[in-house]
Scaffold this motif. Sequence first.
Motif, PDB file in Angstrom:
ATOM      1  N   VAL A   1       0.846  -1.198   0.000  1.00  0.00           N
ATOM      2  CA  VAL A   1       0.000   0.000   0.000  1.00  0.00           C
ATOM      3  C   VAL A   1       0.879   1.245   0.000  1.00  0.00           C
ATOM      4  CG1 VAL A   1      -1.782   1.291   1.232  1.00  0.00           C
ATOM      5  CG2 VAL A   1      -1.825  -1.213   1.244  1.00  0.00           C
ATOM      6  N   ILE A   2       0.638   2.115  -0.966  1.00  0.00           N
ATOM      7  CA  ILE A   2       1.350   3.393  -1.051  1.00  0.00           C
ATOM      8  C   ILE A   2       0.314   4.509  -0.958  1.00  0.00           C
ATOM      9  CG2 ILE A   2       2.790   4.889  -2.490  1.00  0.00           C
ATOM     10  CD1 ILE A   2       3.829   2.305  -3.871  1.00  0.00           C
ATOM     11  N   THR A   3       0.604   5.500  -0.127  1.00  0.00           N
ATOM     12  CA  THR A   3      -0.268   6.667  -0.021  1.00  0.00           C
ATOM     13  C   THR A   3       0.471   7.879  -0.556  1.00  0.00           C
ATOM     14  OG1 THR A   3      -1.367   5.763   1.930  1.00  0.00           O
ATOM     15  CG2 THR A   3      -1.602   8.124   1.551  1.00  0.00           C
ATOM     16  N   VAL A   4      -0.153   8.567  -1.497  1.00  0.00           N
ATOM     17  CA  VAL A   4       0.385   9.815  -2.029  1.00  0.00           C
ATOM     18  C   VAL A   4      -0.533  10.924  -1.535  1.00  0.00           C
ATOM     19  CG1 VAL A   4       0.929  11.140  -4.105  1.00  0.00           C
ATOM     20  CG2 VAL A   4       1.309   8.671  -4.077  1.00  0.00           C
ATOM     21  N   TRP A   5       0.058  11.909  -0.879  1.00  0.00           N
ATOM     22  CA  TRP A   5      -0.728  13.021  -0.349  1.00  0.00           C
ATOM     23  C   TRP A   5      -0.813  14.146  -1.372  1.00  0.00           C
ATOM     24  CZ3 TRP A   5      -3.552  12.533   3.924  1.00  0.00           C
ATOM     25  CH2 TRP A   5      -3.226  11.502   4.802  1.00  0.00           C
ATOM     26  N   GLU A   6      -1.941  14.822  -1.355  1.00  0.00           N
ATOM     27  CA  GLU A   6      -2.198  15.938  -2.265  1.00  0.00           C
ATOM     28  C   GLU A   6      -1.064  16.977  -2.215  1.00  0.00           C
ATOM     29  OE1 GLU A   6      -5.761  19.273  -2.702  1.00  0.00           O
ATOM     30  OE2 GLU A   6      -5.594  18.096  -0.867  1.00  0.00           O
ATOM     31  N   CYS A   7      -0.561  17.289  -1.024  1.00  0.00           N
ATOM     32  CA  CYS A   7       0.493  18.298  -0.888  1.00  0.00           C
ATOM     33  C   CYS A   7       1.803  17.861  -1.533  1.00  0.00           C
ATOM     34  CB  CYS A   7       0.719  18.660   0.578  1.00  0.00           C
ATOM     35  SG  CYS A   7       1.350  17.296   1.588  1.00  0.00           S
ATOM     36  N   GLU A   8       2.015  16.557  -1.665  1.00  0.00           N
ATOM     37  CA  GLU A   8       3.236  16.038  -2.279  1.00  0.00           C
ATOM     38  C   GLU A   8       3.218  16.183  -3.803  1.00  0.00           C
ATOM     39  OE1 GLU A   8       4.214  12.551   1.000  1.00  0.00           O
ATOM     40  OE2 GLU A   8       3.047  12.037  -0.776  1.00  0.00           O
ATOM     41  N   LEU A   9       2.072  16.586  -4.336  1.00  0.00           N
ATOM     42  CA  LEU A   9       1.938  16.737  -5.784  1.00  0.00           C
ATOM     43  C   LEU A   9       1.996  18.200  -6.220  1.00  0.00           C
ATOM     44  CD1 LEU A   9      -0.805  14.047  -6.348  1.00  0.00           C
ATOM     45  CD2 LEU A   9       1.641  13.855  -6.826  1.00  0.00           C
ATOM     46  N   LYS A  10       2.270  19.102  -5.266  1.00  0.00           N
ATOM     47  CA  LYS A  10       2.460  20.507  -5.617  1.00  0.00           C
ATOM     48  C   LYS A  10       3.729  20.598  -6.464  1.00  0.00           C
ATOM     49  CE  LYS A  10      -1.056  21.871  -3.174  1.00  0.00           C
ATOM     50  NZ  LYS A  10      -2.301  22.195  -3.815  1.00  0.00           N
ATOM     51  N   SER A  11       3.796  21.583  -7.333  1.00  0.00           N
ATOM     52  CA  SER A  11       4.865  21.646  -8.339  1.00  0.00           C
ATOM     53  C   SER A  11       6.274  21.588  -7.751  1.00  0.00           C
ATOM     54  CB  SER A  11       4.703  22.899  -9.206  1.00  0.00           C
ATOM     55  OG  SER A  11       4.707  24.053  -8.392  1.00  0.00           O
TER      56      SER A  11
END
Length: 137
Positions: free
Chosen positions: A111-121
């Motif tokens: 299971v991998i969790t990607v957070w919305e804030c980690e996708l900021k430019s």
Amino acid sequence: MDVHDPKTRSYNMSRIKGKNTKPEIVVRKYLFARGFRYRLNVKDLPGKPDIVLPKYKTVIFVNGCFWHGHKGCRYFTLPKTNTEWWLRKIKNTQKRDKEKEIALNVAGWKVITVWECELKSDKREQTFQQLIVEIKG
């Protein structure tokens, strides 16, 4: 006191997407462009993961920082109105997240969790590099 009447609040809440969000689409496009093939929102798996990579026995959840209560994140702040209700709602979401992660691990899924804030430019490229390492790891 809420600044909106119940009808307006209900409408606003109904517009919040549960799948095919912008952060999800960013991750999916990145993976697809690099040759990864996946399935979306597989109903047979606990929590209907956002992205399922069967070849790697890996699932990816793309979580919104507010809705999943991302600790230490500047994008997660509790609303000043109805705070107890929001706190209970977010804590229940976190509890469900943990339960589905455990169920997936028991079933043999990574299971991998990607957070919305980690996708900021400013963080995106680093996040994607780490994601590839975790998938192939």
